[in-house]
Design a protein around this motif. Structure first.
Motif, mmCIF file in Angstrom:
data_model
loop_
_atom_site.group_PDB
_atom_site.id
_atom_site.type_symbol
_atom_site.label_atom_id
_atom_site.label_comp_id
_atom_site.label_asym_id
_atom_site.label_seq_id
_atom_site.Cartn_x
_atom_site.Cartn_y
_atom_site.Cartn_z
ATOM 1 N N PRO A 139 33.226 64.642 111.506
ATOM 2 C CA PRO A 139 34.019 65.349 110.494
ATOM 3 C C PRO A 139 34.201 66.810 110.877
ATOM 4 N N LYS A 140 35.338 67.377 110.522
ATOM 5 C CA LYS A 140 35.635 68.759 110.857
ATOM 6 C C LYS A 140 35.224 69.694 109.714
ATOM 7 N N PRO A 141 34.817 70.922 110.041
ATOM 8 C CA PRO A 141 34.478 71.890 108.981
ATOM 9 C C PRO A 141 35.685 72.161 108.088
ATOM 10 N N LEU A 142 35.422 72.271 106.791
ATOM 11 C CA LEU A 142 36.475 72.597 105.831
ATOM 12 C C LEU A 142 36.242 73.955 105.165
ATOM 13 N N ASP A 200 43.142 67.553 103.926
ATOM 14 C CA ASP A 200 41.920 68.356 103.786
ATOM 15 C C ASP A 200 42.067 69.405 102.694
ATOM 16 N N ARG A 251 29.059 69.412 108.948
ATOM 17 C CA ARG A 251 30.390 69.221 109.539
ATOM 18 C C ARG A 251 30.574 70.056 110.807
ATOM 19 N N SER A 252 29.789 71.106 110.950
ATOM 20 C CA SER A 252 29.922 71.987 112.120
ATOM 21 C C SER A 252 29.015 71.569 113.270
ATOM 22 N N SER A 278 33.640 77.829 105.602
ATOM 23 C CA SER A 278 32.806 78.639 106.487
ATOM 24 C C SER A 278 32.184 79.764 105.673
ATOM 25 N N PRO A 333 28.035 69.370 116.328
ATOM 26 C CA PRO A 333 28.692 68.433 117.256
ATOM 27 C C PRO A 333 28.022 67.059 117.203
ATOM 28 N N SER A 344 32.544 68.393 101.159
ATOM 29 C CA SER A 344 33.416 69.391 101.789
ATOM 30 C C SER A 344 32.674 70.679 102.093
ATOM 31 N N LEU A 382 44.335 74.380 106.880
ATOM 32 C CA LEU A 382 43.877 72.985 106.890
ATOM 33 C C LEU A 382 45.049 72.019 106.735
ATOM 34 N N ARG A 383 44.831 70.795 107.199
ATOM 35 C CA ARG A 383 45.824 69.741 106.989
ATOM 36 C C ARG A 383 45.955 69.460 105.496
#
Length: 261
Positions: A103-106, A122, A88-89, A108, A91, A83, A118-119
């Motif tokens: 995967p999407k960033p969780l 996540d 994750r950032s 920063s 492309p 995580s 976040l969902r």
């Protein structure tokens, strides 16, 4: 550890042990009481693993019981960085229809403990990881208080190092940086160790660059359509062996008796 103790009396616990390669190498150097612990036994585990879920109170209580053993002289921790990965950032181009989504960033830089909004699934990942990061920080404090050695491993650019859990104990550690490819890894993975024994400064080999004798595997998707970052979670055997060697040097410097051979 009692006066006159030898390497075979010393206990080192590998927390978040994964394939337990560090434990296997510690045993190879005579620390037969070393063992790993994780939430499951990895199918490629090379040494004993005590299975316990450290996101639960019961799991943490069990770990603290193990640590209360007077022969525990050190802990090696590799908190999960999934995580916290900056990859994750990056492309990721999907070349084929069946390629997994990027995967999407969780986390920063501004929100290292977890991005807002976040969902639910996540948020659950972040919550579990943060419990382990909190535990890692508490174990560092415990080690310092009880005069034990500690080593913490994570990718150098992992957002784990930026979380409030780590920054509160960051001053208790020294640091070294190295490339995994210098110890048998397939890729130029920049990794950082945090520790409280000078000897670990020796784990610092940096890659001089690719050549006819030294090649790197690519990042991105691997041959089985998974992410190459997952291939790099298990330590190269050369790295696991060096960590065991350094732990041995630390103990010998502290007066622990070497094995007869």
């Amino acid at each position: 550890v009692a006066v006159g103790a030898g390497l075979s009396d010393c206990m080192i616990i590998e927390v978040f042990s994964g394939t337990s390669r560090v434990t296997a190498e510690l045993k190879r150097f005579g620390m037969i009481n070393a063992f790993g612990t994780d939430h499951l036994r990895h199918k490629q585990a090379m040494a004993p693993v005590a299975v316990t879920d450290l996101t639960t109170d019961a799991g943490v209580s069990l770990l603290m019981q193990w640590l209360s053993n007077e022969n525990v002289i050190g802990i090696f921790l590799a908190p999960p960085c999934g995580s916290a990965s900056r990859a994750r950032s990056i492309p990721l181009k999907r070349k084929h229809l069946g390629d997994p989504p990027a995967p999407k960033p969780l986390r920063s830089n501004e929100h290292p403990n977890g991005l807002p909004g976040l969902r639910f699934i996540d948020r659950l990942k972040i919550s579990k990881a943060n419990k382990l990061y909190f535990l890692t920080a508490k174990l560092i404090e415990w080690a310092v208080e009880h005069g034990c050695f500690f080593v913490v491993e994570n990718p150098q650019f992992s957002l784990f190092w930026a979380t409030t859990f780590w920054t509160e104990v960051a001053h208790l550690a020294m640091y070294s940086i190295f490339h995994s490819c210098q110890y048998g890894g397939l890729r130029k993975k920049k990794t950082m160790l945090a520790f409280n024994a000078d000897e670990f400064l020796a784990v610092s080999a940096m890659c001089p660059g690719q050549s006819s004798r030294h090649k790197h595997a690519r990042w991105g998707l691997n041959a089985t359509n998974g992410f190459a970052t997952a291939d790099e979670t298990a330590y190269p055997m050369g790295l696991a062996r060096l960590i065991a060697v350094v732990f041995t040097r630390v103990l010998l410097r502290c007066g622990i008796h070497p094995l007869p051979d």
